[in-house]
Write a protein that holds these residues in place. Structure first.
Motif, PDB file in Angstrom:
ATOM      1  N   PRO A 215       0.799  -1.231   0.000  1.00 57.58           N
ATOM      2  CA  PRO A 215       0.000   0.000   0.000  1.00 57.58           C
ATOM      3  C   PRO A 215       0.828   1.275   0.000  1.00 57.58           C
ATOM      4  CG  PRO A 215      -0.892  -1.594   1.551  1.00 57.58           C
ATOM      5  CD  PRO A 215       0.425  -2.135   1.099  1.00 57.58           C
ATOM      6  N   ALA A 216       2.003   1.271   0.635  1.00 62.36           N
ATOM      7  CA  ALA A 216       2.793   2.500   0.713  1.00 62.36           C
ATOM      8  C   ALA A 216       3.183   2.994  -0.674  1.00 62.36           C
ATOM      9  CB  ALA A 216       4.037   2.271   1.574  1.00 62.36           C
ATOM     10  N   LEU A 217       3.524   2.066  -1.573  1.00 66.49           N
ATOM     11  CA  LEU A 217       3.882   2.471  -2.933  1.00 66.49           C
ATOM     12  C   LEU A 217       2.675   3.069  -3.653  1.00 66.49           C
ATOM     13  CD1 LEU A 217       6.279  -0.266  -4.398  1.00 66.49           C
ATOM     14  CD2 LEU A 217       6.791   2.130  -3.928  1.00 66.49           C
ATOM     15  N   CYS A 218       1.510   2.462  -3.465  1.00 62.91           N
ATOM     16  CA  CYS A 218       0.295   3.017  -4.072  1.00 62.91           C
ATOM     17  C   CYS A 218       0.047   4.436  -3.572  1.00 62.91           C
ATOM     18  CB  CYS A 218      -0.912   2.132  -3.751  1.00 62.91           C
ATOM     19  SG  CYS A 218      -0.869   0.507  -4.515  1.00 62.91           S
ATOM     20  N   GLU A 219       0.215   4.636  -2.276  1.00 64.62           N
ATOM     21  CA  GLU A 219      -0.010   5.964  -1.694  1.00 64.62           C
ATOM     22  C   GLU A 219       0.989   6.977  -2.233  1.00 64.62           C
ATOM     23  OE1 GLU A 219       0.267   5.207   2.447  1.00 64.62           O
ATOM     24  OE2 GLU A 219      -1.564   3.974   2.510  1.00 64.62           O
ATOM     25  N   ASP A 220       2.260   6.575  -2.373  1.00 61.56           N
ATOM     26  CA  ASP A 220       3.270   7.483  -2.920  1.00 61.56           C
ATOM     27  C   ASP A 220       2.922   7.884  -4.341  1.00 61.56           C
ATOM     28  OD1 ASP A 220       4.985   7.661  -0.688  1.00 61.56           O
ATOM     29  OD2 ASP A 220       5.947   5.768  -1.196  1.00 61.56           O
ATOM     30  N   ALA A 221       2.542   6.906  -5.160  1.00 68.19           N
ATOM     31  CA  ALA A 221       2.216   7.196  -6.552  1.00 68.19           C
ATOM     32  C   ALA A 221       0.992   8.089  -6.664  1.00 68.19           C
ATOM     33  CB  ALA A 221       1.991   5.894  -7.320  1.00 68.19           C
ATOM     34  N   PHE A 247      -9.418   5.431  -8.872  1.00 72.02           N
ATOM     35  CA  PHE A 247     -10.353   4.307  -9.027  1.00 72.02           C
ATOM     36  C   PHE A 247      -9.717   3.001  -8.547  1.00 72.02           C
ATOM     37  CE2 PHE A 247     -12.436   6.825 -12.617  1.00 72.02           C
ATOM     38  CZ  PHE A 247     -13.569   7.118 -11.872  1.00 72.02           C
ATOM     39  N   GLN A 248      -8.491   2.748  -8.967  1.00 71.46           N
ATOM     40  CA  GLN A 248      -7.848   1.492  -8.596  1.00 71.46           C
ATOM     41  C   GLN A 248      -7.568   1.430  -7.094  1.00 71.46           C
ATOM     42  OE1 GLN A 248      -4.522   1.280 -11.378  1.00 71.46           O
ATOM     43  NE2 GLN A 248      -5.685  -0.136 -12.649  1.00 71.46           N
ATOM     44  N   ALA A 249      -7.117   2.552  -6.533  1.00 71.39           N
ATOM     45  CA  ALA A 249      -6.839   2.585  -5.097  1.00 71.39           C
ATOM     46  C   ALA A 249      -8.104   2.364  -4.285  1.00 71.39           C
ATOM     47  CB  ALA A 249      -6.187   3.914  -4.720  1.00 71.39           C
ATOM     48  N   SER A 250      -9.254   2.709  -4.839  1.00 67.40           N
ATOM     49  CA  SER A 250     -10.512   2.553  -4.098  1.00 67.40           C
ATOM     50  C   SER A 250     -10.814   1.091  -3.785  1.00 67.40           C
ATOM     51  CB  SER A 250     -11.672   3.155  -4.899  1.00 67.40           C
ATOM     52  OG  SER A 250     -12.000   2.350  -6.024  1.00 67.40           O
ATOM     53  N   ARG A 251     -10.204   0.159  -4.528  1.00 64.36           N
ATOM     54  CA  ARG A 251     -10.493  -1.267  -4.342  1.00 64.36           C
ATOM     55  C   ARG A 251      -9.543  -1.948  -3.361  1.00 64.36           C
ATOM     56  NH1 ARG A 251      -9.907  -2.729 -10.644  1.00 64.36           N
ATOM     57  NH2 ARG A 251     -11.066  -0.977 -11.539  1.00 64.36           N
ATOM     58  N   THR A 252      -8.556  -1.233  -2.876  1.00 63.82           N
ATOM     59  CA  THR A 252      -7.471  -1.858  -2.120  1.00 63.82           C
ATOM     60  C   THR A 252      -7.956  -2.744  -0.977  1.00 63.82           C
ATOM     61  OG1 THR A 252      -5.972  -0.037  -2.675  1.00 63.82           O
ATOM     62  CG2 THR A 252      -5.395  -1.395  -0.784  1.00 63.82           C
TER      63      THR A 252
END
Length: 421
Positions: A215-221, A247-252
């Motif tokens: 998740p940290a990489l997703c948050e950074d991006a 949109f993609q992060a919403s599914r995490t």
């Protein structure tokens, strides 16, 4: 070696440095024209803060204090150079900095311009994809080499070498610290967006290791994409990428089960999808449409596909016909075997697995997909839906052998076992 931020008064040193590091480096790089030297001067400002803030108290505007301190040191460095006169002519409007004290007087618009220059410099096509990614996370994400190494599961020394070589390449090639304009802008912007998307994808579906998500990489991006949207509000592809990531992060939360195992899109509990992020995605996609003037770009198209999933409250309500049509447009805009594979999945859902199987079979001869685990995985799914269990089992087994991620590999093995035999 990069000094590690430590807690000062109320933890302000570490917190402020993390938040302001990219802007400090950007402001200094405009003066010294070298991101490596700019980073060193930013670190010098951190050391000064570690020394002074515990003694004198935290400044009213700590970010501006760090920036002004680093800029003042940059000017001192330029003064000492034999080429000072030439450098002074190059920086033009920054001449007043020569005698200016380190006070928080920077124009916010200038800082944003500097940050945008830093984005394009860190993602310069003269660098390898790995170097661009590492340098972007270091300079714009504020991550340490150790944090980047942990995120990508590579040795810290490897990341350090990539960053050092990237800085040397930029200096050796005399890469201008500027925002490109004209014909070069679209290509260079594409490189920037690709780097941010690569960072997100490595967090969203890790290619190696034991964890399916980072998740940290997703948050950074996502943070980088949002910053870029603010810096380049008239670029539809920037908003398109931001919408896609929202949109993609919403599914995490729904993408992994209790033991961290992957949960496929069809099986996800959509009540766990983050509706706030979906709303942000819808707004970003609307901004992309509002500023668009030419053909729809690939990130806007991908965001439109993601929006179709986001708008379906149940998997069965997904508009697969529209998704297949959007993938066809994407394939025409940016031909890619991976896009064709995704289009085949959409066709299978819209028209049935028999219609999609020839599309997937045609991709088995593409060299770029020879070791791509998702190709046999998709083929296995189609064969399973057609009742060809033995063939499906072979495909899932091959997909498991090719998968680099332990969680995904185990899921594919279970699917193979579920085919019996």
């Amino acid at each position: 070696m990069t000094p590690q931020p430590t807690a000062g008064p109320d933890g302000a040193v570490e917190t402020v440095f993390r938040m302001e590091f990219p802007r400090v480096v950007a402001a200094v790089a405009r003066i010294v024209r070298d991101v490596g030297i700019a980073e060193e001067l930013a670190q010098d400002a951190l050391v000064a803060a570690l020394e002074q803030w515990p003694r004198d108290g935290v400044p009213d505007n700590p970010g501006a204090w760090l920036t002004a301190t680093a800029r003042h040191r940059a000017v001192d460095l330029v003064r000492r150079r034999e080429t000072y006169a030439r450098k002074l002519a190059e920086i033009g409007r920054d001449a007043d900095l020569v005698t200016a004290p380190p006070e928080p007087s920077a124009d916010p618009d200038d800082i944003d311009d500097d940050l945008l220059r830093l984005v394009f410099t860190a993602c310069h096509p003269a660098l390898s994809a790995e170097a661009r990614t590492a340098l972007t996370l270091r300079l714009l994400g504020g991550l340490t080499t150790a944090e980047i190494a942990r995120a990508f599961l590579v040795p810290e020394a490897t990341v350090a070498q990539r960053i050092v070589r990237a800085k040397r390449t930029l200096a050796r090639k005399n890469v201008a610290f500027e925002v490109p304009y004209g014909p070069d802008r679209e290509a260079r912007l594409g490189s920037v967006l690709d780097v941010i998307y690569l960072i997100f994808n490595e967090g969203y579906a890790a290619t190696a290791g034991d964890d399916w998500l980072r998740p940290a990489l997703c948050e950074d991006a996502l943070r980088l994409a949002r910053v870029l949207s603010g810096l380049m509000p008239k670029e539809p592809e920037v908003h398109g990428l931001t919408a896609l990531l929202e949109f993609q992060a919403s599914r995490t939360a729904a993408r992994t089960g209790p033991e961290g195992e992957p949960v496929l899109l069809a099986d996800q509990n959509r009540a766990r999808w983050n509706r706030m992020l979906i709303a942000r995605g819808v707004a970003a996609l609307a901004r992309a449409d509002a500023v668009a003037s030419g053909p729809t770009g690939p990130y806007v198209l991908q965001a439109a596909i993601a929006a179709c999933h986001a708008h379906a409250y149940r998997y069965e309500e997904t508009d697969w016909h529209r998704i297949a049509a959007l993938y066809a447009l994407l394939a025409a805009r940016t031909p890619s075997p991976v896009v064709e594979l995704n289009r085949a999945v959409a066709v299978s859902m819209a028209e049935g697995p028999q219609a999609a199987l020839p599309l997937v079979d045609a991709l088995t001869e593409v060299p770029a997909l020879r070791d791509y685990h998702l190709l046999p995985s998709v083929r296995g799914d189609l064969l399973s839906r057609l009742g060809r269990a033995a063939e499906a089992r072979q495909e899932f087994t091959r997909a498991a052998e090719l998968a680099g991620n332990a969680r995904e590999r185990e899921m594919l093995r279970r699917r193979a076992e579920g085919m019996g035999g």
